[in-house]
Design a protein around this motif. Structure first.
Motif, mmCIF file in Angstrom:
data_model
loop_
_atom_site.group_PDB
_atom_site.id
_atom_site.type_symbol
_atom_site.label_atom_id
_atom_site.label_comp_id
_atom_site.label_asym_id
_atom_site.label_seq_id
_atom_site.Cartn_x
_atom_site.Cartn_y
_atom_site.Cartn_z
ATOM 1 N N THR A 48 -1.762 -5.822 6.516
ATOM 2 C CA THR A 48 -0.328 -5.633 6.729
ATOM 3 C C THR A 48 0.164 -4.430 5.948
ATOM 4 N N LEU A 49 0.928 -3.593 6.595
ATOM 5 C CA LEU A 49 1.483 -2.390 5.982
ATOM 6 C C LEU A 49 2.595 -2.768 5.014
ATOM 7 N N VAL A 62 3.412 8.440 4.180
ATOM 8 C CA VAL A 62 2.290 7.648 4.680
ATOM 9 C C VAL A 62 2.254 6.354 3.875
ATOM 10 N N ALA A 63 2.418 5.222 4.564
ATOM 11 C CA ALA A 63 2.444 3.911 3.906
ATOM 12 C C ALA A 63 1.054 3.272 3.926
ATOM 13 N N PHE A 64 0.835 2.367 2.984
ATOM 14 C CA PHE A 64 -0.452 1.689 2.825
ATOM 15 C C PHE A 64 -0.230 0.196 2.632
ATOM 16 N N CYS A 65 -1.307 -0.567 2.663
ATOM 17 C CA CYS A 65 -1.191 -2.010 2.443
ATOM 18 C C CYS A 65 -1.152 -2.337 0.955
ATOM 19 N N PRO A 67 -1.789 -0.460 -3.385
ATOM 20 C CA PRO A 67 -2.019 0.750 -4.184
ATOM 21 C C PRO A 67 -3.476 1.213 -4.202
ATOM 22 N N GLY A 68 -4.415 0.293 -4.077
ATOM 23 C CA GLY A 68 -5.827 0.676 -4.068
ATOM 24 C C GLY A 68 -6.170 1.594 -2.910
ATOM 25 N N CYS A 69 -5.486 1.395 -1.787
ATOM 26 C CA CYS A 69 -5.739 2.257 -0.624
ATOM 27 C C CYS A 69 -5.258 3.680 -0.868
ATOM 28 N N ILE A 70 -4.233 3.841 -1.693
ATOM 29 C CA ILE A 70 -3.776 5.192 -2.022
ATOM 30 C C ILE A 70 -4.871 5.920 -2.797
#
Length: 89
Positions: A48-49, A62-65, A67-70
């Motif tokens: 989920t975003l 650009v959104a992520f699910c 902080p680790g994905c950033i």
């Protein structure tokens, strides 16, 4: 020599604390008020975003699910980012 080592250590700690400033906070004014260009996380599309977890890339939010994905995003080349972002729209 001790002074030089201490100076380097202090500088390293300052960089670790401030980070790379790639994670933006939703401040409701500038980027926080922008709509994300993606509808899925570019790193883990099935998750989920979270529009409160984002970074700016080439003037786009650009959104992520999470902080680790950033962190994973920041390790990608521009070509890889473009490819993942195209799939996440």
């Amino acid at each position: 020599m001790k002074t030089l080592i201490m100076g380097v250590a202090v500088a390293a700690m300052a960089l670790a604390v401030t980070g790379c400033n790639s994670t933006q906070k939703n401040d409701g004014a500038s980027a926080g008020a922008m709509k994300a260009v993606n509808t899925k996380c570019p790193i883990v599309p099935a998750d989920t975003l979270n529009t409160d977890v984002y970074t700016m890339y080439k003037g786009q939010k650009v959104a992520f699910c999470c902080p680790g994905c950033i962190n994973d995003w920041n390790m990608l080349s521009d070509a890889q980012k473009e490819e993942k972002l195209a799939k996440a729209k």
